[in-house]
Motif scaffolding. Structure first.
Motif, PDB file in Angstrom:
ATOM      1  N   VAL A  98      19.866  -2.933  -2.541  1.00  0.00           N
ATOM      2  CA  VAL A  98      18.715  -3.159  -3.467  1.00  0.00           C
ATOM      3  C   VAL A  98      17.809  -4.428  -3.424  1.00  0.00           C
ATOM      4  N   ILE A  99      18.622  -5.615  -3.177  1.00  0.00           N
ATOM      5  CA  ILE A  99      17.888  -6.677  -3.293  1.00  0.00           C
ATOM      6  C   ILE A  99      17.014  -6.693  -1.749  1.00  0.00           C
ATOM      7  N   ALA A 127      11.509   3.525  -0.418  1.00  0.00           N
ATOM      8  CA  ALA A 127      12.902   3.590  -0.792  1.00  0.00           C
ATOM      9  C   ALA A 127      13.641   4.674   0.202  1.00  0.00           C
ATOM     10  N   PHE A 128      13.209   5.700   0.445  1.00  0.00           N
ATOM     11  CA  PHE A 128      13.935   6.669   1.097  1.00  0.00           C
ATOM     12  C   PHE A 128      13.716   6.281   2.597  1.00  0.00           C
ATOM     13  N   VAL A 150      16.869   4.716  -6.151  1.00  0.00           N
ATOM     14  CA  VAL A 150      17.316   5.503  -4.888  1.00  0.00           C
ATOM     15  C   VAL A 150      18.258   4.730  -4.126  1.00  0.00           C
ATOM     16  N   ILE A 151      18.164   3.482  -4.030  1.00  0.00           N
ATOM     17  CA  ILE A 151      19.000   2.430  -3.146  1.00  0.00           C
ATOM     18  C   ILE A 151      20.430   2.509  -3.760  1.00  0.00           C
ATOM     19  N   GLY A 152      20.402   1.810  -5.033  1.00  0.00           N
ATOM     20  CA  GLY A 152      21.582   1.613  -5.639  1.00  0.00           C
ATOM     21  C   GLY A 152      22.127   2.843  -6.320  1.00  0.00           C
ATOM     22  N   MET A 164       0.914  -1.272   0.043  1.00  0.00           N
ATOM     23  CA  MET A 164      -0.016   0.042  -0.021  1.00  0.00           C
ATOM     24  C   MET A 164       0.922   1.340  -0.116  1.00  0.00           C
ATOM     25  N   ILE A 165       1.947   1.170   0.593  1.00  0.00           N
ATOM     26  CA  ILE A 165       2.799   2.400   0.734  1.00  0.00           C
ATOM     27  C   ILE A 165       3.433   2.392  -0.446  1.00  0.00           C
TER      28      ILE A 165
END
Length: 286
Positions: A153-154, A117-118, A227-229, A110-111
């Protein structure tokens, strides 16, 4: 009251899919074979050069392999981590507890993926919760680099798409006839034998369907790798974004999109077909 034709019932949905999915996909497919003037942005001609470049250039091949590898690892981890959770939920008799578990599972879905990611940046950062916990427990003396890495990322992809695996497995377990399990127990089968010979084989369709969903979503994920990678984890969705927005090379972006779609469909079809054949006797024997 007249009976409506089945064609009339499916016609609205068919038209909607044709307009919202099939037609844009055809436009992208046709654009992948065109050349574009970088000044006027006009499409013209016919070429196979974009596909040749994607399939021979090490830069794009590395991105393709990385996308497939990350999607495969996320699918495997989702199955390994999600199956015990699904089994526990399916064996829970309290309706209130099952409702609570379901709501918890739906939170990542839902989010928004951007918000997720942030939020994970704060968790995986050098001063985040995980690094602080590892340092406090003495596992490491320096922060581990989770951000700008495949491992980060994983981890976020497993959190984001793992619930699809759990829901599919839980649904498959719920469909198992309790009489079959009781019959096995009456014949002296222990908990491990019941799980290995009955529950696991009969719930395998849930693992397969959940795995196909998780793999497809992970291979096409853009927000989490972006965002993460960052720029260090280069996957095909990021290359599509760069080609379409940064360099305005729309034919190349279209080509990468088609290649990713074909690879995802081919791999899911091959894995599904091979798995069904490989475990056909096992499923029938169960």
């Amino acid at each position: 009251m007249t009976r409506r034709s089945p064609v009339a019932l499916v016609l609205p949905a068919t038209l909607w899919l044709a307009v919202s999915w099939a037609w844009p996909l055809l436009l992208v497919f046709s654009m992948s074979f065109r050349t574009m003037d970088q000044i006027t942005f006009e499409l013209s001609g016919f070429t196979l050069g974009h596909f040749y470049q994607v399939l021979t250039d090490p830069f794009y091949l590395d991105s393709l392999l990385r996308s497939v590898r990350i999607a495969a690892i996320v699918t495997l981890l989702s199955a390994l981590l999600g199956y015990p959770v699904a089994l526990h939920i399916a064996q829970t008799t309290s309706q209130r507890a099952r409702t609570a578990y379901t709501m918890i599972l739906l939170i990542p879905i839902m989010i928004s993926l951007v918000v997720t990611a942030f939020a994970w940046i704060l968790i995986l950062g050098p001063s985040g919760f995980i690094n602080r916990a590892l340092t406090f427990l003495g596992v490491t003396s320096e922060p581990i680099q989770f951000l700008n890495s495949e491992s980060g990322v994983i981890a976020v992809l497993v959190y984001s798409f793992g619930p699809y695996m759990i829901i599919n497995i839980c649904t498959a377990i719920d469909k198992i006839d309790p009489a079959v399990i009781r019959a096995a127990q009456l014949h002296g089968a222990g908990p491990w034998r019941v799980f290995r010979s009955i529950i696991l084989p009969l719930s395998f369709p849930g693992i397969l369907s959940g795995g196909l969903i998780v793999f497809s979503l992970s291979a096409a994920a853009f927000v989490t790798p972006y965002v993460i990678g960052g720029n260090r984890v280069k996957v095909i969705p990021l290359q599509i974004y760069n080609a379409a927005v940064t360099t305005f090379d729309w034919p190349m972006a279209a080509t990468l999109s088609i290649v990713l779609l074909v690879i995802s469909l081919a791999l899911t079809a091959l894995v599904g077909r091979y798995t069904e054949r490989r475990f056909a006797a096992w499923l029938r024997g169960a």
